[in-house]
Design a protein around this motif. Structure first.
Motif, PDB file in Angstrom:
ATOM      1  N   GLY A 136       0.798  -1.205   0.000  1.00 60.83           N
ATOM      2  CA  GLY A 136       0.000   0.000   0.000  1.00 60.83           C
ATOM      3  C   GLY A 136       0.832   1.256   0.000  1.00 60.83           C
ATOM      4  O   GLY A 136       2.027   1.272  -0.351  1.00 60.83           O
ATOM      5  N   ALA A 137       0.167   2.359   0.455  1.00 63.41           N
ATOM      6  CA  ALA A 137       0.793   3.680   0.412  1.00 63.41           C
ATOM      7  C   ALA A 137       1.919   3.809   1.429  1.00 63.41           C
ATOM      8  O   ALA A 137       2.913   4.499   1.196  1.00 63.41           O
ATOM      9  N   THR A 138       1.745   3.133   2.591  1.00 62.70           N
ATOM     10  CA  THR A 138       2.805   3.245   3.611  1.00 62.70           C
ATOM     11  C   THR A 138       4.112   2.653   3.107  1.00 62.70           C
ATOM     12  O   THR A 138       5.201   3.217   3.293  1.00 62.70           O
ATOM     13  N   TRP A 139       4.036   1.496   2.459  1.00 62.99           N
ATOM     14  CA  TRP A 139       5.257   0.879   1.889  1.00 62.99           C
ATOM     15  C   TRP A 139       5.876   1.798   0.856  1.00 62.99           C
ATOM     16  O   TRP A 139       7.087   1.969   0.802  1.00 62.99           O
ATOM     17  N   MET A 140       5.008   2.436   0.049  1.00 58.98           N
ATOM     18  CA  MET A 140       5.505   3.324  -0.992  1.00 58.98           C
ATOM     19  C   MET A 140       6.173   4.549  -0.378  1.00 58.98           C
ATOM     20  O   MET A 140       7.187   5.038  -0.879  1.00 58.98           O
ATOM     21  N   GLU A 141       5.607   5.037   0.729  1.00 57.53           N
ATOM     22  CA  GLU A 141       6.192   6.213   1.382  1.00 57.53           C
ATOM     23  C   GLU A 141       7.576   5.897   1.935  1.00 57.53           C
ATOM     24  O   GLU A 141       8.517   6.681   1.802  1.00 57.53           O
ATOM     25  N   HIS A 142       7.731   4.732   2.554  1.00 62.18           N
ATOM     26  CA  HIS A 142       9.026   4.372   3.139  1.00 62.18           C
ATOM     27  C   HIS A 142      10.086   4.116   2.072  1.00 62.18           C
ATOM     28  O   HIS A 142      11.230   4.562   2.201  1.00 62.18           O
ATOM     29  N   THR A 143       9.781   3.382   1.040  1.00 61.83           N
ATOM     30  CA  THR A 143      10.769   3.081   0.000  1.00 61.83           C
ATOM     31  C   THR A 143      11.157   4.314  -0.794  1.00 61.83           C
ATOM     32  O   THR A 143      12.323   4.489  -1.160  1.00 61.83           O
ATOM     33  N   SER A 144      10.197   5.198  -1.078  1.00 62.64           N
ATOM     34  CA  SER A 144      10.538   6.413  -1.820  1.00 62.64           C
ATOM     35  C   SER A 144      11.430   7.328  -0.990  1.00 62.64           C
ATOM     36  O   SER A 144      12.323   8.007  -1.515  1.00 62.64           O
ATOM     37  N   GLY A 145      11.206   7.359   0.354  1.00 63.32           N
ATOM     38  CA  GLY A 145      12.094   8.152   1.203  1.00 63.32           C
ATOM     39  C   GLY A 145      13.512   7.601   1.201  1.00 63.32           C
ATOM     40  O   GLY A 145      14.487   8.353   1.178  1.00 63.32           O
ATOM     41  N   GLY A 146      13.639   6.264   1.239  1.00 64.89           N
ATOM     42  CA  GLY A 146      14.979   5.690   1.176  1.00 64.89           C
ATOM     43  C   GLY A 146      15.658   5.950  -0.149  1.00 64.89           C
ATOM     44  O   GLY A 146      16.868   6.197  -0.206  1.00 64.89           O
ATOM     45  N   ALA A 147      14.884   5.870  -1.279  1.00 66.46           N
ATOM     46  CA  ALA A 147      15.474   6.165  -2.578  1.00 66.46           C
ATOM     47  C   ALA A 147      15.922   7.608  -2.657  1.00 66.46           C
ATOM     48  O   ALA A 147      16.961   7.932  -3.268  1.00 66.46           O
ATOM     49  N   ARG A 148      15.126   8.535  -2.048  1.00 67.09           N
ATOM     50  CA  ARG A 148      15.513   9.944  -2.044  1.00 67.09           C
ATOM     51  C   ARG A 148      16.851  10.144  -1.325  1.00 67.09           C
ATOM     52  O   ARG A 148      17.723  10.887  -1.782  1.00 67.09           O
ATOM     53  N   LEU A 149      17.046   9.445  -0.170  1.00 65.14           N
ATOM     54  CA  LEU A 149      18.311   9.558   0.563  1.00 65.14           C
ATOM     55  C   LEU A 149      19.479   8.963  -0.230  1.00 65.14           C
ATOM     56  O   LEU A 149      20.591   9.496  -0.213  1.00 65.14           O
ATOM     57  N   ALA A 150      19.242   7.835  -0.899  1.00 63.15           N
ATOM     58  CA  ALA A 150      20.319   7.213  -1.678  1.00 63.15           C
ATOM     59  C   ALA A 150      20.779   8.117  -2.806  1.00 63.15           C
ATOM     60  O   ALA A 150      21.983   8.243  -3.075  1.00 63.15           O
TER      61      ALA A 150
END
Length: 742
Positions: free
Chosen positions: A135-149
């Protein structure tokens, strides 16, 4: 008691009543406030229930109602420049980048930052979300990690390094896959390992020191292997070159931790060390004395041990048995010093420290070797540690302590006598003590008489007399002891029952000088007993023994040739000259004083018993030998205060100023086949052959008339017999009574 949200019941009620909105805002913004919030107390009323449900409930419970302003959430910053600071392209870093630790909060703080490749990665994440059904929560967490990378990439690199994904807070494998599908993942680089680490382990296989080179063993262990054989170490059990049952590493560790000032000893483990120039060293060379240097051969370890010894001594208590000046002992017993030596030595009092330091200064002023006098220093330190330095120390106690190994008493006794801290014992002669023991071993009926005889010989009888030498007293008692036992076995139980026949039976088995010596001792015994009125008659009075008295004989000429060259010591050459040229006996040479030597006039005064004095006129050879000996004496013992001319290493250091032992004169002469008494007799006999005048011998050598006449008779036997014959022929003869007389 707290709930699942980490708050207690009172705090939940206060927050729900709107009494702590500041804490609620900080909780939503994930800020940290100082603990200890002010709260309004609540009154519990029957029928009125206060809501105390947790502020954050798990799944399955109804959601907690939050205030309107709290439902909107905190404002999100567009871009926080302090997170993943943008760097200047092409600029080299001064230090290697440190590992980062990102959190989800960091991703939220750069949510407004524009990243060129972020849409492509987000598109791949949405595909993965569709594939996995998240869902959206998984998408929020992974996109934040990609932004940091993407934000943490170096400015000159377009791809993301795989090793940088370790810094992300979560979802690392998913972000790794999304970056790989988007073509933004750099290929993995091999691990950077130094070349020396890939070849060797980097530490010595023997001592385990980190050497940081290509060798399997450090240079110290290689040298150790050349001089020691391999055996199983008693401590670590490894098969290595050992010394005294231990390998080099165990010896070093024992040396470092035996006196552990640095606190490096571990319980059940060993401390490793660096190699190379920082490695500890263990000396294995031969020292100046020719012995193998041990663990404490190096100065650092020796200093370390001494430092701990001083610290330990300073922490020790003072002895409880300090002697008090003037206090008399309740009873006297022989102290067993083994019990004291087995325990730690007490601390020295200030007075004892000054006394020990004074003894060390005394050693230095005498130019003595301090290393060879450690036994004396140790003995004085033990005595003063237990008894102090306020009261005099007993001489018997010092000698009793010196019976143990590595302890010495003579110099300690002399020093304490000089500073007035010695309680001397009553002097007892060894010869007289031996004579008393022999008297105690005599048969019971003769013991009292034997002790009275000894008293008379020592001038302690009922009437005054001249005392004999202690050695003579012991010799007399020793010679008569078998006779007393034989008479007791024959049934004689009293000195008054001894007859002439008993004395004759004791003398019958003996001949020559032994027979005469026994008769002299028995005559002395019975004369003393009669003098003390213990017997009525002397059974030895009518007994006479004649013995042949040998005349002096000259030495062979080959015995004296080169005798002076065969002696190396200046003192031995001087004693030879005094005996062979000036006919001085061993007793005379031992009593020569430095003050009686006048080198300017070439005179030497000889002091003899009874106040007699004899002046020796030194010849040129003897004068040179005296000068050589005085130079050697000053070189070897410059601070000696011994007043005698001839001294030894022992008498030079003794403050009681004893004479040199007779063996110091006799032993060197015996090594070359000569005797001092034979040299003296040969010199007097040679002079008697040339002069034949006893008066000349008396003046030249200081002899008695009887001794001078004996040497003249030995030198001119035919002349003596001729003079006797002339005297006999000149005597008038009486006419004999015969026929016709009248």
């Amino acid at each position: 008691m707290v709930g699942s949200d980490g708050t207690c019941r009172c705090c939940r009620i206060a927050v729900r009543l709107g009494q702590d909105e500041e804490w609620l805002a900080a909780e939503l913004n994930r800020e940290v406030l100082t603990p200890g919030r002010p709260l309004q107390l609540a009154v519990e009323v029957d029928g009125l229930r206060l809501n105390a449900f947790p502020l954050r409930q798990s799944r399955g419970h109804r959601p907690v109602k939050r205030p309107t302003w709290a439902r909107k959430g905190p404002p999100v910053p567009e871009d926080d420049a302090s997170v993943c600071v943008e760097e200047v392209p092409g600029q080299l870093g001064l230090f290697t980048p440190w590992p980062r630790t990102f959190t989800r909060e960091h991703a939220r703080r750069i949510a407004g930052r524009t990243l060129p490749d972020l849409p492509a990665v987000v598109a791949e994440l949405r595909k993965l979300a569709a594939e996995r059904g998240t869902g959206a929560t998984w998408m929020e967490h992974t996109s934040g990690g990609a932004r940091l990378a993407l934000a943490s990439r170096p400015p000159d690199e377009h791809l993301v390094r795989p090793e940088a994904l370790v810094d992300l807070p979560q979802m690392r494998p998913t972000i790794h896959l999304a970056l790989q599908r988007a073509g933004l993942l750099a290929p993995a680089r091999p691990r950077l390992v130094p070349g020396w680490m890939s070849k060797r382990r980097g530490s010595c296989t023997d001592c385990l020191a980190w050497t940081n080179d290509d060798d399997q063993r450090c240079a110290k262990c290689l040298n150790w292997r050349r001089t020691h054989s391999a055996h199983a170490c008693d401590r670590c059990g490894r098969l290595l070159p050992v010394r005294d049952g231990h390998c080099r590493r165990c010896l070093l560790l024992l040396a470092e931790t035996e006196y552990d000032l640095d606190r490096i000893a571990l319980d059940g483990a060993d401390q490793l060390w660096f190699g190379g120039v920082f490695a500890p060293r263990l000396r294995t060379s031969i020292d100046r004395t020719g012995r193998m240097a041990g663990i404490y051969g190096r100065r650092r370890l020796q200093t370390k041990r001494l430092a701990l010894v001083r610290a330990t001594r300073a922490a020790r208590p003072v002895s409880e048995h300090l002697a008090v000046p003037g206090q008399l002992p309740l009873f006297v017993m022989d102290r067993d010093w083994s019990a004291f030596l087995a325990r730690p030595m007490p601390a020295l009092t200030p007075a004892a420290t000054r006394l020990v330091d004074g003894f060390a200064a005394h050693i230095r002023t005498r130019s003595w070797n301090k290393d060879s006098l450690q036994a004396s220093l140790r003995a004085l330190r033990i005595l003063t540690a237990h008894f102090g330095a306020d009261a005099p120390l007993h001489e018997a106690e010092i000698r009793r302590l010196a019976r143990y190994t590595h302890l010495a008493a003579p110099r300690v006794i002399n020093y304490l006598r000089s500073v007035g801290l010695l309680a001397p014992d009553a002097k007892s002669d060894a010869h007289l003590a031996g004579a008393r023991r022999l008297a105690d071993q005599a048969p019971a009926p003769f013991r009292a008489g034997a002790h009275r005889w000894i008293d008379v010989l020592c001038a302690a009888g009922s009437r005054p007399s001249w005392p004999l030498a202690p050695s003579t007293v012991r010799s007399y008692v020793r010679k008569t002891a078998p006779c007393l036992k034989a008479w007791h076995a024959a049934g004689v139980d009293d000195f008054r029952a001894v007859t002439v026949d008993h004395v004759q039976q004791a003398l019958a088995p003996l001949r020559g000088e032994a027979r005469k010596s026994l008769l002299t001792a028995l005559r002395s015994l019975f004369r003393a007993l009669k003098r003390e009125k213990l017997i009525f008659r002397d059974p030895t009075r009518t007994i006479a023994v004649t013995t042949a008295r040998p005349l002096p004989r000259p030495l062979a000429d080959d015995q004296l040739v080169g005798a002076l060259d065969r002696l190396t010591s200046a003192r031995d050459r001087l004693t030879l000259s005094l005996a062979a040229v000036h006919a001085l006996s061993v007793h005379d040479q031992r009593g020569l004083l430095l003050d009686d030597l006048d080198r300017t006039r070439g005179l030497l005064l000889v002091r003899r018993a009874g106040g007699a004095r004899h002046v020796v006129y030194l010849d040129e050879l003897t004068h040179q030998l005296v000068t050589q000996w005085l130079a050697e004496r000053h070189r070897r013992w410059p601070a000696s205060t011994n007043p005698y001319l001839l001294i030894t290493a022992q008498t030079s250091a003794d403050d009681s100023h004893p004479k040199a032992h007779s063996n110091a004169i006799n032993k060197p002469l015996r090594r070359i086949g000569l005797q001092a008494s034979r040299l003296r007799a040969d010199r007097i006999l040679d002079e008697a052959k040339h002069t034949a005048d006893p008066v000349q011998l008396i003046k030249l050598f200081g002899l008695s008339p009887a001794t001078a006449w004996r040497y003249v008779r030995a030198a001119h036997p035919d002349r003596i017999h001729r003079e006797k014959g002339l005297r006999s022929a000149s005597r008038p003869t009486m006419p004999s009574d015969g026929p016709g007389a009248g």
